[in-house]
Design a protein around this motif. Structure first.
Motif, PDB file in Angstrom:
ATOM      1  N   ASP A  12       0.812  -1.222   0.000  1.00 43.46           N
ATOM      2  CA  ASP A  12       0.000   0.000   0.000  1.00 43.46           C
ATOM      3  C   ASP A  12       0.841   1.266   0.000  1.00 43.46           C
ATOM      4  N   ASN A  64       2.928  -7.135   9.769  1.00 44.82           N
ATOM      5  CA  ASN A  64       2.486  -8.437   9.282  1.00 44.82           C
ATOM      6  C   ASN A  64       3.734  -9.129   8.730  1.00 44.82           C
ATOM      7  N   SER A  81       1.576  -6.016   5.424  1.00 41.50           N
ATOM      8  CA  SER A  81       0.830  -4.851   5.896  1.00 41.50           C
ATOM      9  C   SER A  81       1.487  -4.380   7.188  1.00 41.50           C
ATOM     10  N   ALA A  82       1.286  -3.133   7.529  1.00 41.17           N
ATOM     11  CA  ALA A  82       1.887  -2.561   8.733  1.00 41.17           C
ATOM     12  C   ALA A  82       1.165  -1.266   9.067  1.00 41.17           C
ATOM     13  N   GLU A  83       1.034  -0.995  10.345  1.00 42.28           N
ATOM     14  CA  GLU A  83       0.462   0.284  10.774  1.00 42.28           C
ATOM     15  C   GLU A  83       1.145   0.733  12.056  1.00 42.28           C
ATOM     16  N   ASP A  87      -2.611   4.098  14.675  1.00 40.98           N
ATOM     17  CA  ASP A  87      -3.478   4.023  13.489  1.00 40.98           C
ATOM     18  C   ASP A  87      -4.301   2.739  13.457  1.00 40.98           C
ATOM     19  N   ILE A  88      -4.081   1.853  14.417  1.00 38.15           N
ATOM     20  CA  ILE A  88      -4.827   0.590  14.440  1.00 38.15           C
ATOM     21  C   ILE A  88      -6.275   0.859  14.844  1.00 38.15           C
ATOM     22  N   ASP A  89      -7.178   0.353  14.025  1.00 37.49           N
ATOM     23  CA  ASP A  89      -8.606   0.451  14.297  1.00 37.49           C
ATOM     24  C   ASP A  89      -8.979  -0.794  15.109  1.00 37.49           C
ATOM     25  N   ARG A  92     -12.173  -2.688  14.149  1.00 38.61           N
ATOM     26  CA  ARG A  92     -11.978  -3.496  12.943  1.00 38.61           C
ATOM     27  C   ARG A  92     -11.229  -4.790  13.289  1.00 38.61           C
ATOM     28  N   ALA A  93     -10.200  -4.685  14.109  1.00 36.06           N
ATOM     29  CA  ALA A  93      -9.438  -5.869  14.500  1.00 36.06           C
ATOM     30  C   ALA A  93     -10.306  -6.831  15.302  1.00 36.06           C
ATOM     31  N   ALA A  96     -12.454  -8.637  12.883  1.00 37.23           N
ATOM     32  CA  ALA A  96     -11.653  -9.645  12.158  1.00 37.23           C
ATOM     33  C   ALA A  96     -11.395 -10.845  13.063  1.00 37.23           C
ATOM     34  N   ARG A  99     -14.593 -12.935  13.211  1.00 35.10           N
ATOM     35  CA  ARG A  99     -14.777 -13.694  11.965  1.00 35.10           C
ATOM     36  C   ARG A  99     -13.865 -14.911  11.937  1.00 35.10           C
ATOM     37  N   ARG A 121      -3.194 -11.978  13.328  1.00 36.30           N
ATOM     38  CA  ARG A 121      -3.075 -10.551  12.973  1.00 36.30           C
ATOM     39  C   ARG A 121      -3.993  -9.713  13.862  1.00 36.30           C
ATOM     40  N   ARG A 125      -2.802  -7.057  16.630  1.00 36.89           N
ATOM     41  CA  ARG A 125      -3.167  -5.634  16.460  1.00 36.89           C
ATOM     42  C   ARG A 125      -3.804  -5.095  17.727  1.00 36.89           C
TER      43      ARG A 125
HETATM   44  P1  ATP Z   1      -9.281  -7.192   7.831  1.00 33.86           P
HETATM   45  O1  ATP Z   1      -9.953  -8.533   7.759  1.00 33.86           O
HETATM   46  O2  ATP Z   1      -9.907  -6.286   8.851  1.00 33.86           O
HETATM   47  O3  ATP Z   1      -9.071  -6.541   6.494  1.00 33.86           O
HETATM   48  P2  ATP Z   1      -6.593  -8.193   7.709  1.00 33.86           P
HETATM   49  O4  ATP Z   1      -5.686  -8.700   8.791  1.00 33.86           O
HETATM   50  O5  ATP Z   1      -7.037  -9.201   6.727  1.00 33.86           O
HETATM   51  O6  ATP Z   1      -7.818  -7.462   8.424  1.00 33.86           O
HETATM   52  P3  ATP Z   1      -4.469  -6.962   6.230  1.00 33.86           P
HETATM   53  O7  ATP Z   1      -4.505  -7.839   5.025  1.00 33.86           O
HETATM   54  O8  ATP Z   1      -3.393  -7.208   7.235  1.00 33.86           O
HETATM   55  O9  ATP Z   1      -5.901  -6.978   6.957  1.00 33.86           O
HETATM   56  O10 ATP Z   1      -4.366  -5.440   5.808  1.00 33.86           O
HETATM   57  C1  ATP Z   1      -5.087  -4.871   4.720  1.00 33.86           C
HETATM   58  C2  ATP Z   1      -4.985  -3.343   4.836  1.00 33.86           C
HETATM   59  O11 ATP Z   1      -5.816  -2.875   5.902  1.00 33.86           O
HETATM   60  C3  ATP Z   1      -3.591  -2.853   5.196  1.00 33.86           C
HETATM   61  O12 ATP Z   1      -3.391  -1.612   4.575  1.00 33.86           O
HETATM   62  C4  ATP Z   1      -3.629  -2.694   6.694  1.00 33.86           C
HETATM   63  O13 ATP Z   1      -2.709  -1.716   7.147  1.00 33.86           O
HETATM   64  C5  ATP Z   1      -5.062  -2.256   6.928  1.00 33.86           C
HETATM   65  N1  ATP Z   1      -5.628  -2.740   8.197  1.00 33.86           N
HETATM   66  C6  ATP Z   1      -6.082  -3.986   8.461  1.00 33.86           C
HETATM   67  N2  ATP Z   1      -6.598  -4.078   9.690  1.00 33.86           N
HETATM   68  C7  ATP Z   1      -6.438  -2.842  10.259  1.00 33.86           C
HETATM   69  C8  ATP Z   1      -6.781  -2.278  11.517  1.00 33.86           C
HETATM   70  N3  ATP Z   1      -7.388  -3.002  12.461  1.00 33.86           N
HETATM   71  N4  ATP Z   1      -6.493  -0.981  11.727  1.00 33.86           N
HETATM   72  C9  ATP Z   1      -5.912  -0.233  10.780  1.00 33.86           C
HETATM   73  N5  ATP Z   1      -5.565  -0.695   9.560  1.00 33.86           N
HETATM   74  C10 ATP Z   1      -5.830  -1.985   9.288  1.00 33.86           C
END
Ligand code: ATP
Length: 135
Positions: A12, A64, A81-83, A87-89, A92-93, A96, A99, A121, A125
């Motif tokens: 990204d 990641n 991926s990295a944040e 910036d971690i939501d 959202r985590a 995930a 799920r 992940r 997070r």
């Molecule tokens: P999700 O299922 O929520 O997408 P994931 O672990 O599958 O989580 P990644 O594939 O690691 O997501 O990341 C996809 C993009 O979303 C990356 O740009 C990552 O930085 C961002 N991202 C994922 N989860 C978060 C979060 N909880 N907070 C902020 N950014 C996130």
């Protein structure tokens, strides 16, 4: 004072680029620390935390899976991926995580590895966002 140039790059884009004093990261073989002048090496990174210290300032990142290339004056991280921790939501985590847990409960689920890494992940997070990592 010698510095380290830290770059964290994902598909990204650039997550971080700056001069720091010390980097601690989660390698596949365990946690490692880098100070300026370190011997060059290449390592794979697993899902985990990266800490960059810049004077008194400490910056926390979620990383990641990926690679780190270490040289005497630089650390380049290439991650899926990295944040930054801030910036971690977390919501959202948590979604995930839920799920992934649901998928792992289902007997018919074939792709356990995928669900397990999604779960890792998400939990990592959450821990980093809340800085509850036990080190
Ligand atoms: P999700 O299922 O929520 O997408 P994931 O672990 O599958 O989580 P990644 O594939 O690691 O997501 O990341 C996809 C993009 O979303 C990356 O740009 C990552 O930085 C961002 N991202 C994922 N989860 C978060 C979060 N909880 N907070 C902020 N950014 C996130």
């Amino acid at each position: 004072m010698e510095k380290l140039k830290l770059e964290i790059v994902t598909p990204d884009g650039l997550v971080y680029s700056g001069e720091v004093d010390e980097v601690t990261a989660t390698g596949s073989e365990g946690e490692f620390g880098v100070l300026p002048g370190h011997a060059p090496f290449l390592t794979t990174l697993k899902i985990g935390m990266l800490i960059a210290r810049k004077g008194n300032e400490v910056i926390y990142f979620f990383i990641n899976t990926g690679y780190a290339e270490v040289g005497p004056d630089k650390v380049v991280v290439l991650a899926d991926s990295a944040e930054r921790a801030e910036d971690i939501d977390v919501e959202r985590a948590k979604a995930a995580m839920k799920r992934a847990e649901e998928r792992l409960k289902k007997r018919e689920e074939i792709d356990f590895a995928r669900a397990e890494s999604a779960l890792e992940r998400a939990t990592t997070r959450i821990q980093i966002a809340e800085r509850r990592i036990v080190r």
